[in-house]
Design an enzyme around this catalytic site. Structure first.
Site, PDB file in Angstrom:
ATOM      1  N   LYS B 169       0.843  -1.181   0.000  1.00 52.30           N
ATOM      2  CA  LYS B 169       0.000   0.000   0.000  1.00 52.30           C
ATOM      3  C   LYS B 169       0.892   1.250   0.000  1.00 52.30           C
ATOM      4  O   LYS B 169       2.021   1.165   0.473  1.00 52.30           O
ATOM      5  CB  LYS B 169      -0.964  -0.022   1.182  1.00 52.30           C
ATOM      6  N   ASP B 198      -1.541  -5.333   2.852  1.00 54.81           N
ATOM      7  CA  ASP B 198      -1.769  -4.324   3.881  1.00 54.81           C
ATOM      8  C   ASP B 198      -1.493  -5.072   5.182  1.00 54.81           C
ATOM      9  O   ASP B 198      -2.295  -5.906   5.604  1.00 54.81           O
ATOM     10  CB  ASP B 198      -3.236  -3.841   3.820  1.00 54.81           C
ATOM     11  N   HIS B 199      -0.328  -4.807   5.774  1.00 55.56           N
ATOM     12  CA  HIS B 199       0.141  -5.662   6.870  1.00 55.56           C
ATOM     13  C   HIS B 199      -0.858  -5.720   8.024  1.00 55.56           C
ATOM     14  O   HIS B 199      -0.839  -6.640   8.831  1.00 55.56           O
ATOM     15  CB  HIS B 199       1.499  -5.190   7.382  1.00 55.56           C
ATOM     16  N   LYS B 203      -2.377  -9.135  11.054  1.00 57.64           N
ATOM     17  CA  LYS B 203      -2.342  -9.195  12.513  1.00 57.64           C
ATOM     18  C   LYS B 203      -3.346 -10.234  13.018  1.00 57.64           C
ATOM     19  O   LYS B 203      -4.479 -10.280  12.560  1.00 57.64           O
ATOM     20  CB  LYS B 203      -2.691  -7.828  13.113  1.00 57.64           C
ATOM     21  N   HIS B 261      -6.714   0.809   6.694  1.00 60.78           N
ATOM     22  CA  HIS B 261      -6.840   0.103   7.975  1.00 60.78           C
ATOM     23  C   HIS B 261      -8.245   0.240   8.571  1.00 60.78           C
ATOM     24  O   HIS B 261      -8.880  -0.751   8.935  1.00 60.78           O
ATOM     25  CB  HIS B 261      -5.856   0.665   9.005  1.00 60.78           C
TER      26      HIS B 261
END
Lengths: 466, 510
Positions: B169, B198-199, B203, B261
């Site tokens: 991103k 998109d890290h 999660k 996010h």
């Protein structure tokens, strides 16, 4: 998979209590007192005591000083990660009845931004006939709504009332078959218990958890789509293990039990071969016959019964394959570098026995090999009279001498050979042997493992045959 | 063509067994910051957990003139500095580095790509890799087009095995540029082979939102407008722009955090149950939610949004400067470092339930959480006096830093009288599970090797998010609503509180 390294909250020592010749009611009262004091101490001015955040009760049964020390070490380590209640029962024969010695110790964990938690370790040292009624001691201590795991640190009292009764109040039995007394007989007893116990009861074996890296590596080799036909092309398997006698073949049998039950092989026959090797033959519809050789190999760094190597060979679709996974791989011990088919190592002075000298010699050998390799066809023609390209000369092989580290026992070396290509080396590290880590591994993944169950049954059949 | 692997009977029962086929991962920009801080350490940690298959190789590709050994030294240093697991296991590191190689590649030179292709071919043979490729663009977005075109021209995007491309991103800076990027990527790679990373989605706790909702029978019946009053999503950072001033001053909080996010969190909280935890099923449901979010029109933007910029102040006991004093930030910058949106989802489940998003820098602390606020009981049996300390029920999903879930409910205060007050039942990831959660990049790299795009963003998701953001962005550039400032170390400008007060609500303090 190897468990990730965990960040640990440093525990603080909490309240303690101990008593000699006490009753169970006194233990329960002391425990209640400790919990109340903790809850009040942690309550801030405007808050009520936090609810207990306990995720399991772990009961360890030990029958010797050494087992008790191991149990204490492992359960404290687990408790420091997770808010557990831990009960250690030391069952020792003796004349006294109706009384016991007990201690309660607590560790308090304070995560940065949430409430403190308390791990309780309750140690009961019981003597005489009281030890025959363990479930009566443990039951009043159990927390409602969390799973209860019974870890029998040594060899469980298979077939005895004390084990059967205790299992009735527990969700799972944890054992380490690698530490059983009379391992052959005890392993068969374990299989019987796992097969006949009530369905809710999980059975888990630390020795099975130790096999995970082996299972991963074998499974991984057959995962790519173009290698899956190799599964039906397996013809030969060799398993090396440390120690002698049938009792030390338990882990090897579990590994082969896993393979055979996953692939649907049926045991045809088993017999002692030459040189102490035991051979088992498997077959299945549509599969090639598979021969499995069990070989005892002395290994200084490995415990008795541990697996040191597995080799799986075969062929399919016109390609041969060989997978070798070795623990604590042996290295060339000769001073000079060994050179394979070419045999031209004597042409190069090792230049001294230190690492640098060996390295220089090794480089010379590799250079020599490369020159020969590049000109292989011409040399082959000169030597044989065959036209270039008529026969492909074999590539000379070079064996590199490697320096053996102190912790080599943790190395898992995988060699993959497919067709004529050079072997692919893949080095991994297994985790250091640590009972707490293995227990955590079993507990975190649950104790209802049908693959373990069927592998255990297949291993027992194999053990009985060999 | 990629051969389709049948389920491996030997993989059954292996916990967390997620190992891909042997492949070669080419990192474009391998000597850069992302590669050094995240990718190489993540790969090392995968090797440490025995999650990389035998034969896996990394080929670094960048403009620097390095040998294989020099690249290995670089990788070794970065891993030592940034690996989440310490100390470094030298033997694992050595084994990993032995599978690392380097080719100098000038993205403008086709010959460099052809040389790279030859190198990959050699490695295929020596490492038993059947042509499988993973191209990771750890480079600025403007380079993506050149890289993709060169891969095509050098014949590197086709052949035996899989060919996947990973891009970071931001996926465009508005709807138009996002579509252009998709078109560039799809010229060479099929959408199934495009992994937009998109890290945040890697999660564990973000993934757990789905597990919490769809693996438990007790929450889903109340997860709708009949019971839920409102949803608050807070993505707060205590840090400023930290040297990213040049980028951030063009992006702002809306594009940097909210577009990706925060909207991903909205989608995960509000989506319908997917048929299976499978890439397209999950992403289809997320897209439906994003499309159902009512656009904020030009007339509504002043009432439904707040934008702010941090002024000097105190954060965590340290005095910090204003945004406009940051390096590479324009002196009179009007870029927002704080954004609040009030969103409404036009579907049966969420009618009249506002979703409040709050994202900002230089907040009092770093925290990301989702608060599901429930309605009060229809009739208060115990009367106002007994329940004056009783808040409505709430479920808080804490994403970071202390991952967990808490449930707030009323309980009787032990006393002779009748007084009810709120208590919290708390679940913490760190203590309840017996293994530590992996780093997001580890999970996502592994997913890409395996070919599981569930946690990657699909083109239509990106476009749906931009479609929502573009009108807000346009109004903000027009200074509507006016940019407010807030002292660093506070929860934003007063307008953020007023926005909720006008609805009769207030922000939950994380």
């Amino acid at each position: 998979m190897a468990p990730a390294v965990s960040t640990l909250i440093k525990p603080e020592a909490g309240a303690e209590w101990s008593g000699e010749g006490v009753s169970m009611n006194e233990v329960l009262a002391a425990l209640k007192d400790i919990r109340t004091k903790f809850a009040l101490a942690e309550t801030q001015e405007t808050e009520l005591p936090h609810p207990r955040n306990c995720i399991m009760t772990l009961i360890a049964v030990a029958s010797s000083d050494q087992e008790e020390r191991r149990a204490q070490r492992a359960v404290r380590a687990i408790g420091n990660h997770h808010p557990a209640q831990v009960i250690v029962v030391r069952d020792q024969p003796g004349p006294r009845t109706g009384k016991m010695d007990a201690t309660i110790t607590t560790d308090i964990m304070r995560p940065q931004s949430s409430c403190a938690m308390q791990c309780e370790v309750i140690t009961l040292r019981v003597q005489g006939s009281m030890g025959d009624h363990l479930s009566g001691l443990i039951d009043p201590l159990l927390q409602s709504g969390v799973p209860n795991y019974l870890w029998w640190v040594g060899t469980p009292a298979f077939g005895k009332k004390e084990l059967d009764d205790t299992l009735k109040i527990c969700d799972a039995l944890l054992v380490d078959s690698a530490r059983f007394d009379a391992p052959y007989r005890s392993f068969l007893d374990l299989t019987k218990l796992a097969t006949h116990s009530h369905q809710r009861l999980g059975v888990a074996d630390l020795a099975w958890a130790r096999l995970e890296p082996w299972r991963e590596n074998v499974a991984q080799f057959f995962s790519p789509a173009d290698r899956q036909p190799f599964l039906k092309g397996i013809t030969d398997i060799g398993v090396d293990y440390s120690g002698e006698g049938r009792g030390n073949r338990v882990a090897a049998a579990q590994l082969i039990g896993w393979l055979s039950s996953a692939l649907g092989w049926k045991l045809q026959k088993a017999a002692a071969g030459t040189g102490g090797i035991v051979v088992a033959h498997f077959g299945a519809d549509g599969w090639r016959p598979v021969q499995v050789a069990f070989r005892s190999m002395p290994k200084t760094h490995l415990a008795q019964g541990e697996i040191s190597a597995i080799r799986i060979e075969g062929g399919a679709g016109g390609r041969t394959f060989k997978l070798t996974v070795m623990r604590d791989p042996e290295r060339a011990r000769t001073v000079r570098p060994e050179v394979g088919a070419g045999g031209y190592s004597p042409l190069h002075n090792a230049g001294g026995e230190d690492d640098a000298g060996l390295e220089i010699a090794q480089r010379k050998v590799e250079w020599h090999r490369d020159v020969l390799d590049e000109n292989a066809e011409q040399l082959h023609h000169t030597a044989t009279g065959d036209l270039p390209g008529e026969n492909t000369p074999q590539r000379p092989a070079v064996f590199v001498r490697e320096r053996r580290g102190q912790d080599n026992a943790r190395v898992l070396l995988t060699l993959i050979e497919i067709g004529e290509g050079a072997p692919l080396r893949h080095i991994q590290q297994v985790d250091p042997e640590d009972e707490a880590t293995l227990l955590l591994d079993l507990l975190s993944h649950g104790t209802q493992d049908k693959v373990f169950g069927r592998s255990l049954a297949a291993a027992a059949e194999l053990m009985a045959a060999i | 063509m990629t051969a389709v692997a049948a389920p491996n009977p030997l993989a059954e029962g292996l916990h967390d067994y997620r190992v891909g086929e042997p492949c070669i991962m080419v990192i474009f920009g391998a000597t850069g910051d992302l590669s050094g801080r995240k990718l190489l350490p993540a790969l090392y940690n995968l090797a440490k957990q025995r999650l990389l298959p035998a034969g896996f190789a990394v080929v670094g590709a960048a403009i620097d003139d390095l040998t294989d050994d020099a690249f290995r030294k670089h990788a070794s240093e970065k891993i030592a500095e940034f690996s989440r697991t310490q100390p470094i296991d030298q033997r694992v590191l050595d084994a990993f580095l032995s599978g690392c190689f380097y080719n100098k590649v000038d993205f403008g030179k086709l010959d460099d790509f052809k040389a790279l292709q030859r190198r990959l071919g050699e490695l295929d043979t020596t490492r038993h890799v059947s042509g499988n490729r993973m191209f990771y663009c750890a480079t600025p977005p403007p380079t993506y087009e050149t890289i993709v075109e060169q891969l095509k021209a050098a014949g590197m995007a086709t052949g035996t095995g899989f060919h996947r491309i990973v891009v970071e991103k931001p996926f465009g800076s508005d709807l138009k540029s996002a579509r252009e990027l998709t078109e560039i990527l799809q010229r060479v790679f099929h959408e199934d082979s495009v992994y937009r990373i998109d890290h945040y989605l890697g999660k564990e706790t973000v993934q757990n939102i789905m597990a919490f909702r769809f693996a438990n029978a007790i929450f889903e019946p109340v997860w709708n407008s009949n019971f839920i009053d409102s949803v608050q999503i807070t993505v707060a950072e205590e840090i400023g722009v930290e040297g990213r001033g040049a980028y951030y001053d063009k992006a702002g909080a809306l594009r940097d955090i909210v577009q990706n996010h925060a909207l991903q969190l909205v989608a995960l909280v509000a989506m319908e149950p997917p048929l299976a935890f499978e890439a397209n099923a999950v992403r289809d449901e997320k897209v439906k939610v994003l499309r159902a979010i009512r656009s904020i029109t030009d007339e509504q933007v002043a009432r439904a949004t707040v934008r702010g910029q941090y002024a000097k102040g105190w954060v965590l006991g340290q005095q910090v400067g204003a945004y406009r004093d940051e390096q590479h930030v324009a002196q009179g910058s009007l870029t927002e470092t704080f954004a609040v949106l009030r969103l409404e989802i036009d579907n049966w489940r969420w009618a009249n339930v506002p979703f409040y998003i709050r994202a900002g820098k230089r907040m009092p602390k770093r925290v990301t959480e989702i608060r599901i606020q429930f309605k009060r009981p229809p009739h208060m049996t115990f009367g106002p006096e007994a329940t004056q300390e009783l808040d409505p029920n709430a479920i808080t999903l804490r994403i970071q830093p202390e991952e967990g879930i808490s449930l707030r409910f009323g309980a009787k205060v032990p006393s002779a009288g009748l007084r009810i007050r709120s208590v919290t039942m708390d679940f913490q990831y760190m203590t309840a599970f017996l293994v530590e959660t992996p780093e997001a990049y580890e999970r996502l790299l592994l997913d890409c090797m395996i070919g599981d795009p569930t946690l990657f963003t699909r083109a239509d998701e990106v476009e749906a998010a931009w479609r929502l953001i573009d009108p807000i962005e346009a109004a903000w550039r027009d200074d509507r609503p006016p940019l407010a400032t807030y002292p660093s170390g506070t929860w934003g400008p007063p307008a953020a509180d007023k926005l909720l007060q006008q609805d009769g609500r207030e922000w939950h303090r994380p």
